[in-house]
Design an enzyme around this catalytic site. Structure first.
Site, PDB file in Angstrom:
ATOM      1  N   GLU A 102       0.792  -1.238   0.000  1.00 40.18           N
ATOM      2  CA  GLU A 102       0.000   0.000   0.000  1.00 40.18           C
ATOM      3  C   GLU A 102       0.816   1.277   0.000  1.00 40.18           C
ATOM      4  O   GLU A 102       0.586   2.169   0.819  1.00 40.18           O
ATOM      5  CB  GLU A 102      -0.979  -0.020   1.184  1.00 40.18           C
ATOM      6  CG  GLU A 102      -1.886  -1.240   1.158  1.00 40.18           C
ATOM      7  CD  GLU A 102      -2.881  -1.293   2.316  1.00 40.18           C
ATOM      8  OE1 GLU A 102      -2.814  -0.448   3.210  1.00 40.18           O
ATOM      9  OE2 GLU A 102      -3.735  -2.201   2.296  1.00 40.18           O
ATOM     10  N   GLU A 123      -6.096 -10.671  -1.715  1.00 39.53           N
ATOM     11  CA  GLU A 123      -6.932 -10.453  -0.516  1.00 39.53           C
ATOM     12  C   GLU A 123      -8.406 -10.385  -0.891  1.00 39.53           C
ATOM     13  O   GLU A 123      -9.125  -9.474  -0.503  1.00 39.53           O
ATOM     14  CB  GLU A 123      -6.505  -9.156   0.193  1.00 39.53           C
ATOM     15  CG  GLU A 123      -5.032  -9.126   0.554  1.00 39.53           C
ATOM     16  CD  GLU A 123      -4.636  -7.931   1.423  1.00 39.53           C
ATOM     17  OE1 GLU A 123      -5.527  -7.230   1.938  1.00 39.53           O
ATOM     18  OE2 GLU A 123      -3.423  -7.723   1.584  1.00 39.53           O
TER      19      GLU A 123
HETATM   20  C1  XIL Z   1      -6.172  -6.622   8.155  1.00 32.42           C
HETATM   21  C2  XIL Z   1      -6.430  -7.861   9.018  1.00 32.42           C
HETATM   22  O1  XIL Z   1      -7.279  -8.728   8.299  1.00 32.42           O
HETATM   23  C3  XIL Z   1      -7.055  -7.444  10.327  1.00 32.42           C
HETATM   24  O2  XIL Z   1      -7.180  -8.570  11.188  1.00 32.42           O
HETATM   25  C4  XIL Z   1      -6.193  -6.365  11.007  1.00 32.42           C
HETATM   26  O3  XIL Z   1      -6.835  -5.908  12.164  1.00 32.42           O
HETATM   27  C5  XIL Z   1      -5.947  -5.216  10.084  1.00 32.42           C
HETATM   28  O4  XIL Z   1      -5.378  -5.682   8.860  1.00 32.42           O
HETATM   29  N1  XIL Z   1      -5.000  -4.807   3.530  1.00 32.42           N
HETATM   30  C6  XIL Z   1      -3.952  -5.590   3.966  1.00 32.42           C
HETATM   31  C7  XIL Z   1      -4.137  -6.491   5.112  1.00 32.42           C
HETATM   32  O5  XIL Z   1      -2.896  -5.615   3.305  1.00 32.42           O
HETATM   33  O6  XIL Z   1      -2.965  -6.651   5.859  1.00 32.42           O
HETATM   34  C8  XIL Z   1      -5.261  -6.017   6.019  1.00 32.42           C
HETATM   35  O7  XIL Z   1      -5.475  -7.023   6.994  1.00 32.42           O
HETATM   36  C9  XIL Z   1      -6.512  -5.752   5.221  1.00 32.42           C
HETATM   37  C10 XIL Z   1      -6.273  -4.686   4.180  1.00 32.42           C
END
Ligand code: XIL
Length: 373
Positions: A161, A274
């Site tokens: 990100e 994701e």
């Molecule tokens: C999220 C997790 O799923 C949660 O449990 C945590 O509280 C916050 O992070 N983008 C990403 C992930 O790259 O690492 C994030 O994961 C969701 C958005």
């Protein structure tokens, strides 16, 4: 009489067993078998899953997935909570679990603006680190973490990100301190992270990962610029991860295809890293953690037949596009395993519901393969 009682008990046990089997969907085909000629398929695993505290989730994962990403346990604030302290146990559990179950483990993530402790950017007296000191700290962290799992973790989300939605670089502490406000140094922190990761494990694949790449074309173009920059410096980058936190009406087909084609044209692998689909119709569409956490996400209609049908249709649309681009897409990972533990706390974002049951969307995803044949 005794025999009758015994038969009755056996009958009852079988009925209960059948119900449990049905509830976790064990009669269904395994996603990893259905997609074996196309791409790896996986999920993000939390600590309860890999440590045995959520056996039903583990059962789903073992049956359906051949790759897995650590949901939180390899992030800086969890694996390296204090300057002189690493917390290896949860991440070790994750890697052990994937190896035991023949899954390709993916490390997530090395450099990110979120889930990173404040001390990372400060010296012992609380002053902001200099560019050189922060680079040294980043190198030490990457070398230690990647080095520990050398030869075991197949690929790393090296930088997560780094982009704003308009494709410019996010003004993170990493950019501020290492970039020093100089345009010619703006990509330095990203380049250094990739360089250090490659030194720590020359065989590991290295990825850039971000959200909204398939909804915002400018952001996708920004990711292309990152890839081109790294390549121009002779650095290794194997792939770009499209997070693909989707909604019932986004991304549209055209922008998802634009994103896959534009990224693939740079010569890297494209991965969906994701995947989930928000059923809430209103609210912020991106995946910035601070904005997600502030949002009221309750979604009372998520389980209704109408929403479940829309969810199934959107999953089917996304998978049919992914199948069409199977030559460049190497992995598709869901962000979670079943709805109850999803980071999208309400709604119906995944293929398995809050009681571990496969939804209509699960069948819709499987059916896309038949349609592709
Ligand atoms: C999220 C997790 O799923 C949660 O449990 C945590 O509280 C916050 O992070 N983008 C990403 C992930 O790259 O690492 C994030 O994961 C969701 C958005």
């Amino acid at each position: 009489m005794k025999t009758n009682k015994l038969l009755y008990v056996i009958f009852l046990s079988l009925t209960v067993l059948c119900f449990v089997e049905k509830a976790t969907g064990s009669e269904k085909s395994a996603l990893k078998d259905v997609f074996k000629d196309y791409f790896l398929i996986g999920g993000a695993f939390n600590h309860n899953l890999v440590s045995g505290e959520d056996p039903n989730a583990a059962e789903i994962a073992i049956k359906h997935f051949n790759t897995a990403t650590s949901e939180n346990d390899m992030k800086w604030s969890l694996i390296h909570p204090r300057p002189d302290q690493y917390n290896w146990e949860p991440a070790d559990h994750f890697v052990d679990f994937t190896e035991k179950n023949n899954m390709v483990p993916i490390g997530h993530c090395l450099v990110w603006h979120s889930q990173v402790p404040r001390w990372t950017f400060r010296d012992d007296s609380g002053n902001q680190l200099t560019r050189d000191a922060l680079l040294a700290r980043m190198k030490d962290h990457i070398t230690t973490v990647v080095g520990r799992y050398k030869g075991r973790v197949k690929g790393w989300d090296v930088v997560n990100e780094a982009l704003n939605d308009d494709g410019t670089l996010r003004n993170s502490r990493w950019l501020q301190i290492i970039g020093e406000g100089k345009p010619e140094q703006q990509y330095d922190y990203i380049a250094k992270a990739f360089e250090y990761a490659h030194q720590a494990d020359p065989d590991a694949e290295l990825y850039y990962n971000d959200y909204s790449l398939s909804t915002d074309k400018e952001k996708c173009d920004g990711a292309v610029e990152i890839v081109k920059y790294l390549k121009s410096k002779g650095l290794r980058i194997d792939g770009v991860g499209i997070q693909l936190h989707a909604g019932l009406d986004y991304p549209d087909k055209e922008s998802l295809e634009y994103c896959i084609n534009t990224l693939a044209a740079t010569g890297v692998k494209v991965m969906v890293t994701e995947l989930d689909i928000r059923t809430q119709r209103r609210g912020y569409r991106g995946a910035d953690i601070s904005r997600i956490n502030r949002q009221n996400t309750s979604d009372p209609n998520a389980a209704s037949a109408e929403i479940q049908k829309k969810l199934a249709d959107k999953y089917a649309e996304i998978f049919s596009i992914l199948l069409k681009h199977k030559k460049v897409i190497t992995r598709v990972t869901f962000w979670g395993v079943y709805d109850r533990t999803s980071w999208i706390r309400w709604g119906s974002p995944l293929l398995f519901d809050r009681n571990y049951k496969p939804k209509q969307a699960f069948d819709a995803v499987i059916n896309t393969v038949q349609a592709d044949m």
